[in-house]
Design an enzyme around this catalytic site. Structure first.
Site, PDB file in Angstrom:
ATOM      1  CB  SER A  20     -11.232   7.187  -4.135  1.00  0.00           C
ATOM      2  OG  SER A  20     -10.038   7.635  -3.506  1.00  0.00           O
ATOM      3  CE  LYS A  38      -3.702   2.378   2.392  1.00  0.00           C
ATOM      4  NZ  LYS A  38      -4.692   2.324   3.478  1.00  0.00           N
ATOM      5  NE  ARG A  60      -5.981   9.704   2.875  1.00  0.00           N
ATOM      6  CZ  ARG A  60      -4.673   9.919   2.751  1.00  0.00           C
ATOM      7  NH1 ARG A  60      -4.223  11.152   2.649  1.00  0.00           N
ATOM      8  NH2 ARG A  60      -3.822   8.906   2.745  1.00  0.00           N
ATOM      9  CE1 TYR A 102     -14.782   3.125  -3.598  1.00  0.00           C
ATOM     10  CE2 TYR A 102     -12.724   3.394  -4.807  1.00  0.00           C
ATOM     11  CZ  TYR A 102     -13.410   3.289  -3.615  1.00  0.00           C
ATOM     12  OH  TYR A 102     -12.718   3.334  -2.433  1.00  0.00           O
ATOM     13  CD  GLU A 110       5.547  -3.584   4.159  1.00  0.00           C
ATOM     14  OE1 GLU A 110       4.910  -4.522   4.661  1.00  0.00           O
ATOM     15  OE2 GLU A 110       5.907  -2.590   4.808  1.00  0.00           O
ATOM     16  CE  LYS A 145      -6.022   1.859  -0.858  1.00  0.00           C
ATOM     17  NZ  LYS A 145      -6.485   1.933   0.490  1.00  0.00           N
ATOM     18  CE  LYS A 201      -4.028   7.941   6.413  1.00  0.00           C
ATOM     19  NZ  LYS A 201      -5.168   7.001   6.314  1.00  0.00           N
TER      20      LYS A 201
HETATM   21  C1  PBG Z   1      -7.356   3.583   5.036  1.00  0.00           C
HETATM   22  C2  PBG Z   1      -7.766   3.285   3.650  1.00  0.00           C
HETATM   23  C3  PBG Z   1      -7.593   4.159   2.597  1.00  0.00           C
HETATM   24  C4  PBG Z   1      -8.145   3.549   1.487  1.00  0.00           C
HETATM   25  C5  PBG Z   1      -8.640   2.296   1.870  1.00  0.00           C
HETATM   26  N1  PBG Z   1      -8.373   2.139   3.238  1.00  0.00           N
HETATM   27  C6  PBG Z   1      -7.050   5.550   2.550  1.00  0.00           C
HETATM   28  C7  PBG Z   1      -5.848   5.927   3.281  1.00  0.00           C
HETATM   29  O1  PBG Z   1      -4.926   5.140   3.497  1.00  0.00           O
HETATM   30  O2  PBG Z   1      -5.818   7.102   3.691  1.00  0.00           O
HETATM   31  C8  PBG Z   1      -8.185   4.207   0.150  1.00  0.00           C
HETATM   32  C9  PBG Z   1      -9.141   3.701  -0.836  1.00  0.00           C
HETATM   33  C10 PBG Z   1      -9.395   4.607  -1.980  1.00  0.00           C
HETATM   34  O3  PBG Z   1      -8.760   5.663  -2.170  1.00  0.00           O
HETATM   35  O4  PBG Z   1     -10.286   4.255  -2.749  1.00  0.00           O
HETATM   36  N2  PBG Z   1      -7.101   2.602   5.912  1.00  0.00           N
END
Ligand code: PBG
Length: 337
Positions: free
Chosen positions: A287, A204, A214, A326, A246, A261, A230
């Site tokens: 997203s 990730k 968010r 989505y 990872e 991701k 993050k």
């Molecule tokens: C957070 C989480 C995130 C997403 C899924 N779980 C965002 C982040 O790490 O701030 C993002 C999914 C997306 O952007 O569609 N645990």
């Protein structure tokens, strides 16, 4: 060039592209509704769906509407959903206490979906960001910015057991703490949830493509910033080898599925992990990937149906066995035609 110009060619790859029938025979990658996992947002109360402006076509749903959506998706052949709760700001605190609420929104949502649409697989995120005022995925050290690894894993193991007991098919730790997959596996086993699988957000990345998500769960608003940083726990977009480490660690710790991701900008990582493991590989078209296609299509700059399909095809071709997207409902609907 004159009409009588002739090449003496043995190989003419265009032979197999000449007609639709020939092209379909040599198609290497085919999308089906069974490839998709639909991320869905759930909110308290029985109000109308709340559209998310930065994700046109996506809304936060009441539990009743969520159940109806799961029924529709299942009818279209989509085998799984990933549920994300949106809590009122008044329910968030520094430590994300509500993540361990045994009668919280997400637990009720899981019960409702499993009771009404038992055939659909349900996964839930294991991370604290929907529950914390600062929007981070874990507990902060006194410096107010570093996420405490081991203490966070302690909370996440309890959260995972709670979700497993509520009946999810997968828990999906998305927090990127070290050692969380192993700790969650041991805790779920100790609680008798040996059948609950772990889909690990393994690679990730600290991506700017999470912005609209968010907005959806309100973590940016709670934190008062869109550019929630993050980088102290998510992988740098610059790093390929680190992503492979990872994934290897998560596999060794007992992850059943390894996820990459975002998806589209990280096709090389999907392919590398596909080649490095025999485990199923998932990819999350996030997203921001969704929003950029929708926005360009709204302006008439891109053809939505064709870019949507191409973006998903590319992710599958790179090696993903399943795709969180989505577009799941739109794409499954199109494939059913
Ligand atoms: C957070 C989480 C995130 C997403 C899924 N779980 C965002 C982040 O790490 O701030 C993002 C999914 C997306 O952007 O569609 N645990």
């Amino acid at each position: 060039m004159s009409a009588d110009f002739k090449l003496d060619l043995t190989h003419r790859p265009r032979r197999l592209r000449r007609t639709g029938a020939l092209r379909s025979l040599v198609e290497e990658t085919i999308l089906t509704p069974a490839d998709f996992i639909a991320p869905l947002f759930v909110v308290e109360g029985d109000g109308a769906p709340e559209p998310i402006p930065s994700m046109p076509g996506v809304s936060r749903l009441s539990i009743a509407d969520l159940v109806a959506e799961c029924r529709t998706l299942s009818g279209l052949g989509v085998p799984a959903v990933a549920l994300f709760p949106k809590l009122a700001d008044s329910l968030k605190d520094e430590r994300g206490t509500r993540a361990l609420d045994t009668t919280g929104l997400i637990i009720r949502a899981v019960h409702a979906v499993k009771a009404a649409v038992p055939q659909i697989s349900v996964m839930t995120d294991i991370a604290l960001d929907p529950y914390t005022t600062h929007g981070h995925d874990g507990l902060l050290l006194p410096d107010g910015e570093t996420v405490a690894n081991d203490e966070t894993v302690g909370v996440l193991t309890r959260m995972a057991v709670l979700h497993a007991q509520a009946g999810v098919d997968f828990v999906a730790p998305s927090d990127m703490m070290d050692g969380r997959v192993g700790a969650i596996r041991r805790a779920m086993d100790a609680a008798g949830c040996t059948h609950t699988a772990i889909m690990a957000y393994s690679a990730k990345f600290a991506s700017a493509y999470y912005g609209p998500f968010r907005d959806a769960v309100g973590s940016a608003k709670a934190a008062g910033t869109h550019s929630l940083d993050k980088r102290g726990y998510q992988v740098s977009p610059a790093n390929r080898r680190e992503a492979l480490i990872e994934a290897a660690l998560d596999e060794a710790e007992g992850a059943d599925v390894l996820m990459v991701k975002p998806a589209g900008p990280y096709l090389d990582i999907i392919r590398e992990i596909r080649n490095a493991t025999q485990r199923p590989v998932a990819a999350y078209q996030v997203s921001g990937e969704y929003a950029q296609l929708k926005a360009a299509a709204e302006r008439g700059w891109l053809d939505l149906a064709r870019t949507r399909r191409e973006s998903l095809l590319a992710i599958k071709r790179a090696g993903a066995d399943m795709i969180l997207t989505y577009f799941a409902k739109e794409m499954a609907t199109e494939l059913a035609l």
